[in-house]
Scaffold this motif. Structure first.
Motif, PDB file in Angstrom:
ATOM      1  N   THR A  53     -34.852 -16.031  25.463  1.00 22.18           N
ATOM      2  CA  THR A  53     -34.901 -14.587  25.230  1.00 22.18           C
ATOM      3  C   THR A  53     -35.066 -14.276  23.747  1.00 22.18           C
ATOM      4  O   THR A  53     -34.713 -15.086  22.886  1.00 22.18           O
ATOM      5  N   ARG A 104     -27.371  -2.702  28.558  1.00 26.88           N
ATOM      6  CA  ARG A 104     -26.964  -2.390  29.937  1.00 26.88           C
ATOM      7  C   ARG A 104     -25.743  -1.488  29.969  1.00 26.88           C
ATOM      8  O   ARG A 104     -25.524  -0.769  30.935  1.00 26.88           O
ATOM      9  N   ARG A 409     -41.632 -16.639  31.089  1.00 29.42           N
ATOM     10  CA  ARG A 409     -41.720 -16.017  29.777  1.00 29.42           C
ATOM     11  C   ARG A 409     -41.202 -16.943  28.691  1.00 29.42           C
ATOM     12  O   ARG A 409     -40.126 -17.522  28.824  1.00 29.42           O
TER      13      ARG A 409
HETATM   14  N1  PM9 Z   1     -33.555  -7.911  28.052  1.00 26.89           N
HETATM   15  C1  PM9 Z   1     -34.436 -10.098  27.890  1.00 26.89           C
HETATM   16  O1  PM9 Z   1     -34.269 -11.314  27.759  1.00 26.89           O
HETATM   17  C2  PM9 Z   1     -31.945  -9.808  27.918  1.00 26.89           C
HETATM   18  C3  PM9 Z   1     -31.321  -9.957  29.229  1.00 26.89           C
HETATM   19  S1  PM9 Z   1     -32.116 -10.918  30.431  1.00 26.89           S
HETATM   20  C4  PM9 Z   1     -32.057 -12.529  29.806  1.00 26.89           C
HETATM   21  O2  PM9 Z   1     -35.569  -9.585  27.921  1.00 26.89           O
HETATM   22  C5  PM9 Z   1     -35.005  -3.988  28.528  1.00 26.89           C
HETATM   23  C6  PM9 Z   1     -36.445  -3.627  28.481  1.00 26.89           C
HETATM   24  C7  PM9 Z   1     -34.592  -5.275  28.262  1.00 26.89           C
HETATM   25  C8  PM9 Z   1     -33.193  -5.585  28.319  1.00 26.89           C
HETATM   26  C9  PM9 Z   1     -32.730  -6.902  28.132  1.00 26.89           C
HETATM   27  C10 PM9 Z   1     -32.282  -4.545  28.607  1.00 26.89           C
HETATM   28  C11 PM9 Z   1     -30.815  -4.799  28.651  1.00 26.89           C
HETATM   29  C12 PM9 Z   1     -32.759  -3.300  28.874  1.00 26.89           C
HETATM   30  N2  PM9 Z   1     -34.102  -3.042  28.830  1.00 26.89           N
HETATM   31  O3  PM9 Z   1     -29.376  -7.326  27.458  1.00 26.89           O
HETATM   32  O4  PM9 Z   1     -27.951  -5.418  28.076  1.00 26.89           O
HETATM   33  O5  PM9 Z   1     -35.503  -6.185  27.945  1.00 26.89           O
HETATM   34  O6  PM9 Z   1     -28.639  -5.702  25.741  1.00 26.89           O
HETATM   35  O7  PM9 Z   1     -30.297  -5.022  27.390  1.00 26.89           O
HETATM   36  C13 PM9 Z   1     -33.296  -9.209  27.958  1.00 26.89           C
HETATM   37  P1  PM9 Z   1     -28.988  -5.926  27.159  1.00 26.89           P
END
Ligand code: PM9
Length: 461
Positions: A53, A104, A409
């Motif tokens: 990530t 989240r 990814r």
């Molecule tokens: N995205 C990613 O790796 C981290 C979690 S899944 C391994 O892409 C969007 C568009 C994201 C996202 C997290 C979140 C949530 C919301 N919207 O991880 O809770 O890409 O800070 O954010 C991840 P948080």
């Protein structure tokens, strides 16, 4: 490119280093088996290049680290909150700022405030945590990606765009009263890190306005999206990134953001909005779930690092390098025979697994199989965004509905890896390409009731 024509090197120099482990193939086999063939369960110390990530994995700058020392750890109304508020208001133009510990948490507070079991939330594509937060309330999350967005091979400059016609039909069909907001994810992570055009954001707002449906942006990768607008959209070539960001958010009524992405911090997020009574209601929930509204689950030092990170995020040299680094990585992978989603997105290269491993059906998790091969071959950690992450069960027929795109990814953390690390990944792929027909699928042995990809366990077939 630099102005002398040489390829652009990293626009930073390295002040602190962290060693990364080398493991043997035998060790990696055993580690993977213990992790249930799910790379989320592999100890990070046993990963050589970690492309799981781009979230929370950025290297902070010397300015951010010195900001950490300026943390004001008062319980209420720390100076760092005011600095963050001033920065967000200047960059995004929103009135109310509610810090949260990550994205989240912002989604949870927003949807717990506005959604009910009969609510319908349209989007270009909801990210999985957003969808899960909506569905947890019993509401429905609906994706309206433009048709080009579902075809990994065609070029479209703004594949992240929402399909305006389908949104219009949807509003007519279900009625605006059950749509508390429309959500737009920029860039569209689940759809390949593809940008949304300014034209699309503006038109979406015009479509929603007569129905009084507020527009919220999932702003995790707002700066990369702004850079693509500058690069690709007519009329924006001479605009600065902050000008583009300001215009993008001028069409929105609010946003949620995980600042662990473009915000260049290891933890943090916020909700911002111009809607007074919504802000008031969310503030009350924030106190219940996250903390006092001026810190929202973070320390004062985190707020300071976030304010500085947001400013660094809109630096054009940083963005030019970042987008070029990811693009070059994708082009090199394509060069060794890996089918990559086109055009290459902002934060990651997405592999089109249906084309890469056509002999493994979706029921046998081909994307997951590729992530395990990458770890065994080179200690590389990538993430599956396909059958494991996005399969749904049709509530009416009970039938399994596989996602259209089966992607893996390779997300590139910001300011962490050099070109040499990414070249190493390309070489490992070149080896996998030679014997890809020998790769086999997996059987799932455990799944959680939601967000199953984080903890699912598998065994090889
Ligand atoms: N995205 C990613 O790796 C981290 C979690 S899944 C391994 O892409 C969007 C568009 C994201 C996202 C997290 C979140 C949530 C919301 N919207 O991880 O809770 O890409 O800070 O954010 C991840 P948080």
């Amino acid at each position: 490119m630099t102005d002398n024509g040489a390829p652009m090197p990293e626009p930073y120099k390295i002040k602190v280093v962290e060693p990364i482990a080398a493991t043997t193939r035998e060790e990696r086999q055993a580690i993977l088996e213990a992790a249930g063939y799910n790379v989320f369960g592999i100890p990070a110390e046993k990963v050589f290049v970690d492309l799981l990530t781009d979230s929370g994995t950025s290297a902070m700058s010397d300015r951010q680290w010195s900001g950490i020392m300026m943390g004001d750890e008062a319980y209420a109304c720390s100076r760092n909150f005011y600095r963050l508020t001033e920065t967000v208001q200047r960059l995004f133009g929103f009135k109310h700022i509610l810090p949260t510990h990550q994205g989240r948490a912002a989604e949870h507070i927003l949807f717990a405030t506005i959604a009910h079991s009969d609510s319908q939330i349209p989007s270009n594509t909801h990210f999985d945590t957003t969808r899960a937060n909506i569905e947890h309330i019993g509401a429905t999350a609906v994706d309206f990606m433009i048709p080009e967005g579902t075809d990994p091979e065609t070029y479209h400059p703004f594949k992240g765009n929402i399909d305006l016609e389908r949104v219009e039909e949807f509003i007519k069909e279900v009625g605006p009263e059950v749509i508390p907001i429309c959500m737009l994810t920029v860039t569209n992570n689940a759809g390949g890190g593809q940008p949304v055009s300014m034209e699309n954001i503006r038109s979406l707002k015009e479509l929603l306005r007569p129905h009084n449906i507020p527009l919220f942006i999932d702003a995790c990768r707002f700066a990369e999206n702004a850079y693509f607008i500058k690069e690709r959209e007519a009329g924006y070539g001479t605009h600065t990134i902050p000008e583009i960001v300001r215009e993008m958010f001028s069409y929105a009524d609010g946003c949620t953001i995980s600042t662990k992405k473009d915000g260049l911090v290891n933890i943090g997020g916020f909700i911002a909005t111009n809607i007074d009574d919504l802000a008031e209601a969310m503030r009350n929930l924030l106190i219940l779930y996250e903390g006092f509204p001026t810190y929202g689950g973070l320390a004062g030092r985190d707020l300071e690092a976030m304010a500085i990170g947001l400013e660094e995020a809109v630096d054009e040299r940083h963005l030019a390098y970042r987008v070029a680094q990811v693009r070059m990585f994708g082009e090199k992978l394509a060069g060794v025979g890996v089918p990559v989603l086109q055009p290459i997105g902002g934060h990651a290269v997405y592999i089109d697994v249906k084309r890469f491993l056509p002999h493994i059906p979706q029921s046998k998790f081909p994307g997951q199989a590729l992530t395990t091969a990458l770890y065994i071959e080179g200690g590389i950690r990538a993430v599956e965004l396909g059958t494991v992450a996005f399969t749904k069960v049709d509530p009416e027929t009970g039938e399994t509905v596989y996602p259209l795109l089966e992607l893996v990814r390779l997300a590139v953390p910001r300011r962490v890896y050099t070109q040499a690390h990414l070249d190493y990944v390309v070489q490992v792929f070149a080896e996998i390409v030679k014997r890809k027909d020998e790769l086999r699928g997996l059987r799932m042995t455990y799944e959680a009731p939601f967000l199953r990809h984080f903890t699912a366990r598998f065994e090889p077939i």
